[in-house]
Motif scaffolding. Structure first.
Motif: not given
Length: 500
Positions: A249-250, A319, A385
């Motif tokens: 992540f992201p 996100a 993301q």
């Protein structure tokens, strides 16, 4: 040991080589290359962009996340400058949304300074010199960038003060072989060499952008003041005896690589496949079909990885999802084995150029396909993301075996995974692994480059491409082969490499 470099433009990688020959390490070289890419690859890279770097310093592997962030506060739709521009791809058209309301907080400069703080060995002023020189002298437009100029010409034309960068005096779009000069960027670099990171995030640049954003944009001084590049641990797992380090992540892309490779490894543990055979195609098709059902949803992918393979990944359920097209990747490995794999993107660009820099800001908030909840419904103050996923494979003592990455939006993790499968499962050379035919599951259609032993078979939902295409990504890699380091670049996107 020698060194190796690969990337999207010959001047980008030449800058890295200059620094290596001056005694710099791989991170020093990567910083110089990144700064030059803003001139050499203006459709892909900019001080208004963001990205990820994976670094192996021979002691540990870390991810530097300098990707874009959503603004702290969101203006009402009526207060935003936000509008569509139609891009003509020849066989189809697509609308991308641009304007000040499409801009997220950029991380490129923060990433450069974080990399230098952690790993740099020579002064930043020295690393700036190649970009300073070539922004004044100019860089010749190559075939791939010229192609992207055609696609993005309507966005480049939005700011009349920037037309001299992208258009000739007769008003025609610059073409392959024409010179790209960014003299205001050289002025910015001069100031950056004296003032450092704060010039961009706390000084005149932040002040200038924030002032311009009062009408139509979201960004404020607070957005710039609080932005930080983040040091993260990579996702780390075993694949056929080698250790894969990729972005968590992201980056949903890194999570998808993890899911693809572990699924393939598990499924083929008792099988013997031959490259490009019908069974090879069927195995990839089955793997991609199962992964596609996760819908690029980070929570679904995380659950899949944990329940099937015991792999934990940190996610952020708040996100904002995003993936895009304007992406470039390069790798550097130095004589001591320090390795950098870096991917960056400016999206398609917002049409807003930072005053006094010749640099375009991103449009990460402005693509319909990237906003699953509709435009303007992104969460405030969150990392976006990404599908970008620079990746490093290491052997049992932690030394780099391969470093690789790609552009290509949603195809990125699938392209990287296929190259890793080719090199590790089929034991193909890295050059053969990159040039081998690729496939991608596009909704319910398998897009396949010609070469698999499936031609003439009555297979549903299949579209065979007669020629290799940039659609399937552009893998650039550096590898250890015997006692040497070797760079390889993907012909699909006219990449370049240097072996020194």
């Amino acid at each position: 040991m020698n060194y190796a470099i690969s990337g999207g433009h010959e001047k980008t990688i030449e800058a890295a080589e200059i620094i290596l020959t001056q005694g710099g390490n791989a991170v020093d070289a990567a910083i110089a290359a990144y700064l030059v890419s803003f001139v050499a690859e203006p459709c892909m890279a900019s001080i208004g962009a963001g990205g990820f770097a994976v670094v192996n310093d021979k002691k540990q592997v870390k991810v530097i996340d300098f990707f874009c962030q959503t603004p702290i506060h969101k203006k009402s739709i009526s207060q935003q400058e936000f509008y569509p521009v139609t891009v003509d791809f020849g066989t189809t058209t697509e609308d991308f949304h641009v304007g000040k309301g499409s801009i997220a907080v950029p991380g490129a400069i923060a990433g450069i300074y974080k990399l230098h703080e952690l790993y740099g060995s020579i002064p930043m002023k020295q690393l700036i010199e190649p970009a300073l020189l070539w922004s004044k002298e100019g860089i010749v437009l190559d075939k791939f960038q010229a192609f992207d100029f055609i696609l993005l010409k309507e966005i480049f034309a939005l700011d009349p003060s920037m037309k001299h960068i992208f258009f000739n005096e007769n008003g025609n779009l610059k073409k392959e072989g024409d010179l790209i000069q960014m003299k205001s960027y050289s002025d910015f670099l001069e100031a950056l060499s004296h003032e450092g990171r704060d010039l961009f995030y706390k000084g005149e640049i932040a002040k200038s952008i924030s002032k311009d954003m009062l009408e139509g944009g979201h960004l404020t001084r607070a957005d710039f003041n609080q932005f930080e590049a983040i040091i993260r641990d990579p996702i780390k797992f075993n694949f056929l005896g080698k250790t894969v380090h990729t972005t968590g992540f992201p980056s949903v892309g890194g999570m998808l690589i993890t899911a693809i490779l572990n699924t393939f490894q598990d499924s083929t543990s008792d099988k013997k496949l031959h490259p490009l055979s019908v069974k090879h195609f069927q195995e990839l098709a089955a793997t991609f079909s199962s992964i596609s059902e996760l819908n690029n949803d980070q929570s679904k992918i995380a659950n899949y990885l944990f329940h099937n393979f015991g792999i934990n990944t940190n996610t952020n359920r708040n996100a904002t999802a995003s993936k895009w097209g304007g992406t470039s990747h390069f790798n550097v490995i130095d004589t001591k084995g320090m390795t950098v794999s870096l991917t960056t993107s400016v999206g398609e660009g917002s049409g807003y150029f930072i005053p006094g820099t010749d640099m375009q800001m991103n449009n990460m908030l402005g693509e319909e396909a990237l906003m699953p909840n509709g435009f303007h419904n992104w969460n405030e103050n969150q990392r976006l993301q990404s599908m970008m996923c620079p990746t490093i494979l290491t052997n049992e003592n932690g030394s780099t075996l391969h470093a690789l990455g790609s552009g290509g939006a949603g195809r990125i993790p699938y392209a990287i995974s296929q190259v890793i499968i080719n090199s590790q499962y089929f034991q193909s050379s890295i050059e053969q692994s990159i040039s081998a035919p690729r496939l991608y599951l596009n909704n319910s259609i398998f897009e396949v480059e010609k070469g698999y032993e499936i031609e003439g078979m009555d297979l549903p939902n299949l579209n065979i491409w007669e020629n290799q295409s940039l659609y399937f990504g552009g893998i650039n890699a550096v590898s250890k082969i015997g006692n040497s380091y070797v760079g390889n670049a993907d012909k699909r996107r006219f990449g370049s490499s240097i072996n020194g």
